[in-house]
Design an enzyme around this catalytic site. Structure first.
Site, PDB file in Angstrom:
ATOM      1  N   HIS A 144      20.799  58.979 -71.937  1.00  0.00           N
ATOM      2  CA  HIS A 144      21.598  59.519 -70.621  1.00  0.00           C
ATOM      3  C   HIS A 144      20.946  59.888 -69.603  1.00  0.00           C
ATOM      4  CE1 HIS A 144      25.084  61.619 -68.977  1.00  0.00           C
ATOM      5  NE2 HIS A 144      25.625  60.585 -69.482  1.00  0.00           N
ATOM      6  N   ASP A 181      31.069  56.130 -67.905  1.00  0.00           N
ATOM      7  CA  ASP A 181      30.082  55.715 -68.421  1.00  0.00           C
ATOM      8  C   ASP A 181      29.966  55.726 -69.920  1.00  0.00           C
ATOM      9  OD1 ASP A 181      29.864  58.297 -67.910  1.00  0.00           O
ATOM     10  OD2 ASP A 181      27.831  58.449 -67.898  1.00  0.00           O
ATOM     11  N   HIS A 182      31.112  56.506 -70.546  1.00  0.00           N
ATOM     12  CA  HIS A 182      31.348  56.508 -71.850  1.00  0.00           C
ATOM     13  C   HIS A 182      32.257  55.987 -72.595  1.00  0.00           C
ATOM     14  CE1 HIS A 182      28.285  60.079 -72.079  1.00  0.00           C
ATOM     15  NE2 HIS A 182      28.544  60.170 -70.946  1.00  0.00           N
ATOM     16  N   HIS A 240      33.933  61.699 -74.690  1.00  0.00           N
ATOM     17  CA  HIS A 240      35.010  62.030 -73.874  1.00  0.00           C
ATOM     18  C   HIS A 240      35.244  60.743 -72.977  1.00  0.00           C
ATOM     19  CE1 HIS A 240      31.150  62.209 -71.788  1.00  0.00           C
ATOM     20  NE2 HIS A 240      31.517  62.305 -70.596  1.00  0.00           N
ATOM     21  N   HIS A 251      31.783  70.615 -71.072  1.00  0.00           N
ATOM     22  CA  HIS A 251      31.701  69.859 -70.078  1.00  0.00           C
ATOM     23  C   HIS A 251      33.162  69.902 -69.136  1.00  0.00           C
ATOM     24  CE1 HIS A 251      29.846  66.272 -68.334  1.00  0.00           C
ATOM     25  NE2 HIS A 251      30.772  65.424 -68.687  1.00  0.00           N
TER      26      HIS A 251
END
Length: 308
Positions: free
Chosen positions: A269, A70-71, A66, A144
């Site tokens: 994570h 942070d991804h 997504h 999410h």
């Protein structure tokens, strides 16, 4: 591409939301024989790859779960490095189709001379996103606050050849390949069947589950995984936060692994609110009695050996 056959995960970063003094933003590189998959490159991933000895030329596919920072904030550096190093092979990028605008911004975040062959492959629904000699790469929708997908790599079941039986029947070289392809082969006046010189070999499975609440997609991805990489942002004491913000607890990650027959569970994570990483393993083991790994930056985690 990588020249050495191996199946292992190189952990590039393990922190949720913000990096810490000891944990970089997310980033995970899967070596799967000659295939290299880079998952969720957060900020700083390019440097982590250098420290871990992962060259840009090893990356064949990039998979984004997504578009939270942070991804994905490391994507611009990785994309530009592909061109800087003149990576010769195509690199496919998988990401939620609803985030196309963000992907375009990240891909062209600054001026650079683009020569790499980056091929966008947005994901809009559950199902296979790529197939090849490596098996099938699948995506499943997660739960999410923004659209998120998890991924799993499934190798088909096959057969392991038995050298002694092959030699006894006079089979060698190209004949072995022809037998594998056809299922039978005429040799020395008789027909040799594949079953006579081989035994069943179970295919391996890798699953990658990032930011999500418990949902059907989590269990579908984890089903039968030899190695499950799963977020464990919170401990049960903060389960209300996990539910509110769309995350798992370490205990829930253990529940998933137990229910799905996972062989090795890798937790990652982590929220920076917790000072002792060992607590995540302790909590996961209350619901799962298998192999639990609490991920550290630059750690290399092998995919377990094949099932007998």
């Amino acid at each position: 591409m990588l020249g050495v056959a191996a199946r292992e995960l190189v952990v590039l970063g393990t922190s949720s939301q913000a990096p810490t003094r000891t944990r970089n933003h997310n980033g995970y590189f899967l070596r799967w024989d000659a295939l290299g998959l880079l998952f969720d490159p957060g900020e700083g991933t390019q440097r982590q790859m250098l420290l871990a000895g992962v060259p840009s030329s090893a990356v064949d596919r990039i998979c984004l779960s997504h578009f939270h920072g942070d991804h994905c904030l490391g994507l611009p550096g990785v994309v530009q490095r592909l061109s800087l190093d003149r990576v010769a092979h195509p690199v496919h990028a998988h990401y939620p189709a609803s985030g196309q605008e963000f992907f375009d911004r990240l891909r062209h975040a600054s001026v650079f001379h683009e020569v790499a062959d980056l091929r966008p492959a947005p994901v809009a629904e559950d199902g296979p996103v790529a197939t090849g000699r490596f098996g099938t790469l699948e995506a499943r929708r997660l739960s999410h606050p923004v659209e998120s997908f998890g991924y799993r790599l499934v190798e088909p079941d096959g057969r392991r050849m038995l050298p002694d039986r092959l030699a006894a029947l006079g089979l060698a070289g190209p004949d072995v390949g022809r037998l594998q392809a056809a299922g039978s082969l005429a040799v020395g006046g008789r027909t040799v069947r594949l079953e006579e010189v081989s035994v069943p070999r179970a295919g391996q499975r890798f699953a990658f589950v990032m930011d999500t609440r418990l949902c059907d997609g989590v269990f579908a991805l984890a089903d039968g995984a030899d190695l499950l990489v799963v977020e464990a942002t919170f401990l049960t004491e903060d389960a209300a936060f996990a539910e509110r913000y769309g995350h798992l607890t370490a205990r829930q990650a253990g529940q998933v692994a137990a229910r799905c027959g996972v062989r090795r569970l890798l937790l990652t994570h982590f929220s920076q609110r917790y000072a002792d990483p060992a607590r995540f393993a302790e909590e996961a083991r209350t619901t799962y009695d298998g192999d639990v790994v609490v991920a550290d930056d630059l750690q290399v985690v092998p995919v377990p050996r094949r099932r007998a």
